[in-house]
Every structure is written in structure tokens, then in C-alpha cells.
Design an enzyme around this catalytic site. Sequence first.
Site, PDB file in Angstrom:
ATOM      1  N   ASP A   1       0.851  -1.203   0.000  1.00 57.37           N
ATOM      2  CA  ASP A   1       0.000   0.000   0.000  1.00 57.37           C
ATOM      3  C   ASP A   1       0.886   1.252   0.000  1.00 57.37           C
ATOM      4  O   ASP A   1       0.647   2.212  -0.749  1.00 57.37           O
ATOM      5  CB  ASP A   1      -0.895  -0.039   1.246  1.00 57.37           C
ATOM      6  CG  ASP A   1      -2.149   0.807   1.106  1.00 57.37           C
ATOM      7  OD1 ASP A   1      -2.531   1.146  -0.035  1.00 57.37           O
ATOM      8  OD2 ASP A   1      -2.761   1.127   2.147  1.00 57.37           O
TER       9      ASP A   1
ATOM     10  N   HIS B   1      -4.391   2.682  -7.064  1.00 60.05           N
ATOM     11  CA  HIS B   1      -5.597   2.385  -6.276  1.00 60.05           C
ATOM     12  C   HIS B   1      -6.811   2.135  -7.154  1.00 60.05           C
ATOM     13  O   HIS B   1      -7.684   1.339  -6.799  1.00 60.05           O
ATOM     14  CB  HIS B   1      -5.853   3.479  -5.235  1.00 60.05           C
ATOM     15  CG  HIS B   1      -5.083   3.232  -3.972  1.00 60.05           C
ATOM     16  ND1 HIS B   1      -3.761   3.566  -3.858  1.00 60.05           N
ATOM     17  CD2 HIS B   1      -5.428   2.615  -2.807  1.00 60.05           C
ATOM     18  CE1 HIS B   1      -3.317   3.180  -2.657  1.00 60.05           C
ATOM     19  NE2 HIS B   1      -4.322   2.602  -2.003  1.00 60.05           N
TER      20      HIS B   1
ATOM     21  N   HIS C   1      -6.477  -1.381  -8.119  1.00 56.81           N
ATOM     22  CA  HIS C   1      -6.928  -2.196  -6.970  1.00 56.81           C
ATOM     23  C   HIS C   1      -8.452  -2.304  -6.976  1.00 56.81           C
ATOM     24  O   HIS C   1      -9.013  -3.390  -6.811  1.00 56.81           O
ATOM     25  CB  HIS C   1      -6.461  -1.569  -5.647  1.00 56.81           C
ATOM     26  CG  HIS C   1      -7.253  -2.044  -4.462  1.00 56.81           C
ATOM     27  ND1 HIS C   1      -8.472  -1.493  -4.104  1.00 56.81           N
ATOM     28  CD2 HIS C   1      -7.034  -3.052  -3.596  1.00 56.81           C
ATOM     29  CE1 HIS C   1      -8.957  -2.139  -3.059  1.00 56.81           C
ATOM     30  NE2 HIS C   1      -8.097  -3.088  -2.724  1.00 56.81           N
TER      31      HIS C   1
ATOM     32  N   HIS D   1      -5.603  -5.842   0.659  1.00 56.52           N
ATOM     33  CA  HIS D   1      -5.621  -4.552  -0.035  1.00 56.52           C
ATOM     34  C   HIS D   1      -4.233  -4.213  -0.612  1.00 56.52           C
ATOM     35  O   HIS D   1      -4.080  -3.960  -1.806  1.00 56.52           O
ATOM     36  CB  HIS D   1      -6.070  -3.473   0.958  1.00 56.52           C
ATOM     37  CG  HIS D   1      -5.993  -2.076   0.442  1.00 56.52           C
ATOM     38  ND1 HIS D   1      -6.980  -1.513  -0.336  1.00 56.52           N
ATOM     39  CD2 HIS D   1      -5.028  -1.125   0.596  1.00 56.52           C
ATOM     40  CE1 HIS D   1      -6.632  -0.271  -0.634  1.00 56.52           C
ATOM     41  NE2 HIS D   1      -5.454  -0.015  -0.090  1.00 56.52           N
TER      42      HIS D   1
HETATM   43  N1  LIG Z   1      -9.436   4.738   4.791  1.00 54.66           N
HETATM   44  C1  LIG Z   1      -8.287   4.697   4.177  1.00 54.66           C
HETATM   45  O1  LIG Z   1      -7.613   5.699   4.038  1.00 54.66           O
HETATM   46  C2  LIG Z   1      -7.803   3.379   3.668  1.00 54.66           C
HETATM   47  C3  LIG Z   1      -6.512   3.252   3.174  1.00 54.66           C
HETATM   48  C4  LIG Z   1      -6.086   1.992   2.763  1.00 54.66           C
HETATM   49  C5  LIG Z   1      -6.939   0.898   2.871  1.00 54.66           C
HETATM   50  N2  LIG Z   1      -8.194   1.068   3.335  1.00 54.66           N
HETATM   51  C6  LIG Z   1      -9.123  -0.057   3.488  1.00 54.66           C
HETATM   52  O2  LIG Z   1      -8.595  -0.954   4.440  1.00 54.66           O
HETATM   53  C7  LIG Z   1      -9.124  -2.247   4.178  1.00 54.66           C
HETATM   54  C8  LIG Z   1      -8.017  -3.260   4.160  1.00 54.66           C
HETATM   55  O3  LIG Z   1      -7.420  -3.318   5.413  1.00 54.66           O
HETATM   56  P1  LIG Z   1      -6.648  -4.631   5.912  1.00 54.66           P
HETATM   57  O4  LIG Z   1      -5.839  -5.164   4.783  1.00 54.66           O
HETATM   58  O5  LIG Z   1      -6.009  -4.259   7.195  1.00 54.66           O
HETATM   59  O6  LIG Z   1      -7.845  -5.665   6.090  1.00 54.66           O
HETATM   60  P2  LIG Z   1      -8.705  -6.111   7.350  1.00 54.66           P
HETATM   61  O7  LIG Z   1      -9.141  -4.996   8.184  1.00 54.66           O
HETATM   62  O8  LIG Z   1      -9.724  -7.026   6.786  1.00 54.66           O
HETATM   63  O9  LIG Z   1      -7.650  -6.946   8.221  1.00 54.66           O
HETATM   64  C9  LIG Z   1      -6.981  -8.013   7.651  1.00 54.66           C
HETATM   65  C10 LIG Z   1      -7.057  -9.247   8.529  1.00 54.66           C
HETATM   66  O10 LIG Z   1      -6.208  -9.086   9.630  1.00 54.66           O
HETATM   67  C11 LIG Z   1      -6.789  -9.632  10.776  1.00 54.66           C
HETATM   68  N3  LIG Z   1      -6.078  -9.037  11.922  1.00 54.66           N
HETATM   69  C12 LIG Z   1      -6.146  -7.775  12.402  1.00 54.66           C
HETATM   70  N4  LIG Z   1      -5.250  -7.613  13.397  1.00 54.66           N
HETATM   71  C13 LIG Z   1      -4.610  -8.792  13.561  1.00 54.66           C
HETATM   72  C14 LIG Z   1      -3.569  -9.252  14.429  1.00 54.66           C
HETATM   73  N5  LIG Z   1      -3.000  -8.445  15.334  1.00 54.66           N
HETATM   74  N6  LIG Z   1      -3.161 -10.532  14.311  1.00 54.66           N
HETATM   75  C15 LIG Z   1      -3.706 -11.350  13.387  1.00 54.66           C
HETATM   76  N7  LIG Z   1      -4.688 -10.970  12.524  1.00 54.66           N
HETATM   77  C16 LIG Z   1      -5.132  -9.702  12.622  1.00 54.66           C
HETATM   78  C17 LIG Z   1      -8.232  -9.321  10.595  1.00 54.66           C
HETATM   79  O11 LIG Z   1      -9.052 -10.175  11.345  1.00 54.66           O
HETATM   80  C18 LIG Z   1      -8.424  -9.565   9.103  1.00 54.66           C
HETATM   81  O12 LIG Z   1      -8.732 -10.908   8.858  1.00 54.66           O
HETATM   82  C19 LIG Z   1      -9.844  -2.163   2.841  1.00 54.66           C
HETATM   83  O13 LIG Z   1     -11.213  -2.085   3.121  1.00 54.66           O
HETATM   84  C20 LIG Z   1      -9.314  -0.881   2.238  1.00 54.66           C
HETATM   85  O14 LIG Z   1     -10.206  -0.311   1.336  1.00 54.66           O
HETATM   86  C21 LIG Z   1      -8.624   2.274   3.760  1.00 54.66           C
HETATM   87 ZN   LIG Z   2      -4.397   1.888  -0.083  1.00 57.32          ZN
END
Ligand SMILES: NC(=O)c1ccc[n+]([C@@H]2O[C@H](COP(=O)([O-])OP(=O)(O)OC[C@H]3O[C@@H](n4cnc5c(N)ncnc54)[C@H](O)[C@@H]3O)[C@@H](O)[C@H]2O)c1
Ligand SMILES: [Zn+2]
Length: 364
Positions: free
Chosen positions: A170, A253, A256, A270
Site C-alpha cells: 500500500d 488504487h 486495486h 488490499h
Molecule cells: N481509509 C483509508 O484511508 C484506507 C486506506 C487503505 C486501505 N483502506 C481499506 O482498508 C481495508 C483493508 O485493510 P486490511 O488489509 O487491514 O484488512 P482487514 O481490516 O480485513 O484486516 C486483515 C485481517 O487481519 C486480521 N487481523 C487484524 N489484526 C490482527 C492481528 N493483530 N493478528 C492477526 N490478525 C489480525 C483481521 O481479522 C483480518 O482478517 C480495505 O477495506 C481498504 O479499502 C482504507
Molecule cells: Zn491503499
Amino acid sequence: MITTAIFPSRYVQGSNAIKLLGEELSRLGRKALVIIDPVIFGQFQPLIEEFTAGKVEVYLQGFGGECCDGEIDKHISTATSYQVDLIVGVGGGKTIDTAKATAHQLKLPVAIVPTIASTDAPCSALSVIYTPEGLWERYLVLPRNPDLVLVDTSIIAQAPVRFLVSGMGDALATWFEAEDCQIKRAKNMTGRMGPITAFSLAHLCYETLLEYGVHAKTACEQNVVTPALERVVEANTLLSGLGFESGGLAAAHAIHNGFTMLAETKKFWHGEKVAFGVLTMLILTDRPSAVIDRVFSFCEAVGLPTTLADLGLEGVSRDRLFLAAQQACSAGETIYNEPCEITPESVLAALCTADAEGKRRRQL
Ligand SMILES: NC(=O)c1ccc[n+]([C@@H]2O[C@H](COP(=O)([O-])OP(=O)(O)OC[C@H]3O[C@@H](n4cnc5c(N)ncnc54)[C@H](O)[C@@H]3O)[C@@H](O)[C@H]2O)c1
Ligand SMILES: [Zn+2]
């Protein structure tokens, strides 16, 4: 020209930073709804209760798994019935985005405690909303950034290394997308152009990954915190967050978002999809081959996807890939921040070429 940059109010990072949770939250409120990722609920409940005791009253509620409107409504309703004055999000990007959207609807302050350094979601004034089935739906641009982001690097080091690597994917997009927005004089996430501060931070993000990414991964594999890990967690979380928001997003993005059309990619994180979006973007935008080589080498060194097969798309037909390219080129997408002509055909060509280049390099 008017430029605009936005920042979270307070960023706290370090090993055992979780011990400061009560002290930090008590600056913001007295009664908090804490939304926790379900996978880590059992692990974090006692920590949160211990480190907020005597400082802030907490109600803990599990996150349902998708940042969608129904899920946000669920937390709004709990927060309203408990009459809390603060929302806290504990987990990955989806839990974090849900907490931010919930706080926004209720006009309450929000604190973010990322438990993985997998995205640059923690610091931004943005929630990415999906359908309940996980298809990208819209960007919800929020009027303010989180009031607090507290990152405990020991927690990050205990989590599976794939999340840290995904966060590097990312963060890898940040400089290239910001650079193209700067060239195009395109708008950042505030709807205005970013200042030089944002572009410098975005570039520092990229340099930090190249310099410390491999060593940070090695430390995380050993579940320990080192200076390199600290730097990369900061790059993934703070530099990337500031860089993308105030610098701007572009093709990586959007690509993505296109991948979310293809169900095969759902099990990839992501940042993994964004990383392949970066490789595609570099080809799409005619970057020098030295830059393309450097970014491929980095992805190979840390284990980010460099072929479509790495994203579950082995043998995908051109017709299906074209669906993703079309989605990436939807009206209003950030891909139009690129300073070159963009069509679904040119995106498809870049996708196929990035894949072929990834395969070619493996055969060397
Ligand atoms: N708002 C923004 O600026 C922004 C920027 C980038 C991405 N996003 C969004 O973020 C999301 C992706 O985030 P992600 O990749 O973190 O996914 P996610 O939130 O689904 O987390 C990924 C996995 O990690 C697990 N997890 C969390 N903490 C853990 C830990 N300490 N140990 C083991 N497992 C753990 C969760 O249960 C999940 O299965 C997408 O929806 C994307 O669109 C938002
Ligand atoms: Zn991102």
C-alpha cells in the site's frame, strides 16, 4: 494557488505504546465504544480493559467483518444506547474505517489502534465503504482526521508478517501516485492540490521502504521490534497516510478497485492488490525501465505479488481482465489523475505486460 494538507491530531508509536491507551483516550472522552476486529477480540479485550482502567469507561463490540453501511449502523446504534462520547477502532483497515465512519455520523472524536501495519487507513480522513459482499462501493470523505492514532509496534511484530508486507504494498503506491498528481496538478483527497510537504513525505515513504523494507520483514518474522521495523511501520502507517491523502491517489488504487470485480482476488489483502496496481501503473505511465526494475526487485525481495497468478488470477482470460480494467476506469476514478491518456484498453495492456514481466524475471 491554494494547497491543502490534512493530518491526524496526534500520532503515538512504539513498543508497548498500548500501555498509554488510557492516558491518551482520557484526553478525548470519558466513555468509549471500542470496536474490535473479531479475530483478535479475545486477545485484546483484557489488554484494553487493563490499560484503560480508572481512566476511561469502555464498552467493547466486535466488528462484523465488512465496512459496509449496515455494519456502521450497528455501531451507531450501540454507541447511542450507551451514550458514549468517544469511538475507538482496534484492528485492521476495515475495522478502522468502520470506527471512523461511525464517529463521523455521531460527530464524536475517534481514536485508532491499528493491530497490523497493513494499510495507510489509520491516519486518514477517509472510510472506504464496500457492499456487504465486499465489492468496493464508494469513498466516504470525512471532514476531519482521527484525533489519535496509537500504534504499538510490539503488537505489529506479533502479527503475521504478511500484513506488514501488504502494508508495504500500500505504501509503495504513495510516492508514485503523489508524483503523478503533482505533475498533473491533480487534486488530493481534500479536493485541492497538495503542498510540497505532502510530496516530500510521500518520497520519504518510498525511500524508507527501499532502505529498510527487507530488514523490517526479517524482524517481523522473528516477532521482534528493531529500528528498521519501527521505520517501516511508520512509513506504512503515517508517511503513507499523509502522503496519499495530501499528495493524492492515481492509477494504482483505481486498479486495486478494478481487481475487486474479480472474485479470485478476494482472499488477497488490499496492499497486495495495490502493489500489483503499482507495477501496472509504472508500465501504463511509461516510467524509465530502471524505476520499473527497482520496484519489481523490491516486490520480489519482500514477497509482494509480481504476477497475476500471485493474486489468484492464474490463466485469467483477457475478457475477465478487461472487466477489472473497465472498473479501474470508472467515471470519477483516481486513475484520471494520471498525466497520460487512460482507456480500459491501455490499462489492460499494462496489466498483461506487468504480469509477463513478473514471469520473465522469474525465469532469469
Ligand atoms: N481509509 C483509508 O484511508 C484506507 C486506506 C487503505 C486501505 N483502506 C481499506 O482498508 C481495508 C483493508 O485493510 P486490511 O488489509 O487491514 O484488512 P482487514 O481490516 O480485513 O484486516 C486483515 C485481517 O487481519 C486480521 N487481523 C487484524 N489484526 C490482527 C492481528 N493483530 N493478528 C492477526 N490478525 C489480525 C483481521 O481479522 C483480518 O482478517 C480495505 O477495506 C481498504 O479499502 C482504507
Ligand atoms: Zn491503499
